[in-house]
Enzyme design. Sequence first.
Site, PDB file in Angstrom:
ATOM      1  N   LYS A  54       0.841  -1.204   0.000  1.00 35.49           N
ATOM      2  CA  LYS A  54       0.000   0.000   0.000  1.00 35.49           C
ATOM      3  C   LYS A  54       0.874   1.250   0.000  1.00 35.49           C
ATOM      4  CE  LYS A  54      -3.924  -2.306   2.134  1.00 35.49           C
ATOM      5  NZ  LYS A  54      -4.673  -2.676   3.340  1.00 35.49           N
ATOM      6  N   GLN A  98      -4.971  -1.095   9.331  1.00 36.14           N
ATOM      7  CA  GLN A  98      -4.906  -2.457   8.799  1.00 36.14           C
ATOM      8  C   GLN A  98      -5.530  -3.449   9.781  1.00 36.14           C
ATOM      9  OE1 GLN A  98      -3.880  -3.244   5.726  1.00 36.14           O
ATOM     10  NE2 GLN A  98      -4.140  -5.438   5.999  1.00 36.14           N
ATOM     11  N   ASP A 121     -11.342   2.958   3.614  1.00 35.14           N
ATOM     12  CA  ASP A 121     -11.740   1.549   3.581  1.00 35.14           C
ATOM     13  C   ASP A 121     -13.251   1.400   3.394  1.00 35.14           C
ATOM     14  OD1 ASP A 121      -9.791  -0.481   3.731  1.00 35.14           O
ATOM     15  OD2 ASP A 121      -9.398  -0.069   5.857  1.00 35.14           O
TER      16      ASP A 121
HETATM   17  N1  GUN Z   1      -7.054  -6.557   5.990  1.00 35.22           N
HETATM   18  C1  GUN Z   1      -7.362  -7.337   4.921  1.00 35.22           C
HETATM   19  N2  GUN Z   1      -8.004  -6.598   3.979  1.00 35.22           N
HETATM   20  C2  GUN Z   1      -8.091  -5.351   4.465  1.00 35.22           C
HETATM   21  C3  GUN Z   1      -8.650  -4.145   3.946  1.00 35.22           C
HETATM   22  O1  GUN Z   1      -9.195  -4.064   2.835  1.00 35.22           O
HETATM   23  N3  GUN Z   1      -8.538  -3.057   4.737  1.00 35.22           N
HETATM   24  C4  GUN Z   1      -7.960  -3.115   5.958  1.00 35.22           C
HETATM   25  N4  GUN Z   1      -7.911  -1.997   6.676  1.00 35.22           N
HETATM   26  N5  GUN Z   1      -7.447  -4.200   6.464  1.00 35.22           N
HETATM   27  C5  GUN Z   1      -7.509  -5.323   5.719  1.00 35.22           C
END
Ligand code: GUN
Length: 297
Positions: A54, A98, A121
């Site tokens: 990311k 996350q 998100d």
């Molecule tokens: N963990 C696995 N997928 C995601 C996601 O799309 N966003 C976040 N914040 N954590 C994750």
Amino acid sequence: MTARIIDGKAVAAALRARVAEVAAGLAATYGKAPGLAVVLVGEDPASQVYVGSKVKMTTEAGLRSIEHVLPATTSEADLLALVAKLNADPEIDGILVQLPLPKQIDADKVIAAIDPAKDVDGFHPVNAGKLATGTGGLVPCTPLGCLKLLKTVRDDLSGLDAVVVGRSNIVGKPMAALLLAESCTVTVAHSRTRDLPEVCRRADILVAAVGRPEMIKGDWVKPGAIVIDVGINRIDAPEKGPGKTRLVGDVAYDEAAAKAEWITPVPGGVGPMTIACLLANTVTAACARRGWAAPAL
Ligand code: GUN
């Protein structure tokens, strides 16, 4: 007949390139690129890999990346304090915490603490509610990516029978809402669904988001269907050598590809779209918050 492949890697690269173009335009016009804060708590190896990607792709798209790495022992109060600080910081346009979080921290409480305007998100109840009511808001990245992939092969989804297997807040529920907004007839199936194979066989669009390796079999797929496989499962691959593993989706790919018209591979299907959509959401959030004209993404 064998299905044509929906190349998520290529679609994601094109979206990232478009985000980069838009970000450069915003930076030139307003003197500032959108900024995304990513918060990682603890040392889960998969989360470290995701957050690393990311951060790298955020920077490569010309967005500002602000990374916060906290120890696994972080208290809920300390994480909530960081979220409050990021909410109040005018230079931060998007906040991503996350998941999963260590067990001493209530993830729902943290999600609810994020400013919905910065919730890239799309997990905050305000954004989930806006999606459910069709009143805008930020949309979760993975289902948004799935919809964008569907749109590359079929412009008009109206009237199609869509079956979403999985009812998570992150994928299944928002996916169902997006497909309903496209005027599909939507069924959400899950672990308690009776005769799942028969339900799946009705689907013109079959979205698998259950997290069970190769669960969806070829004879569950309607001839000519579009199959979107959200699963990313690591399984043992003794054929590659002792201790080796490989990635598979929630769909038994070869069998399903013999029946479908279109299918997403794993890897290289939905996966790359998630981060590309995160970058797009960051630009969307920045424009909405700052009153900037939002170019199409
Ligand atoms: N963990 C696995 N997928 C995601 C996601 O799309 N966003 C976040 N914040 N954590 C994750």
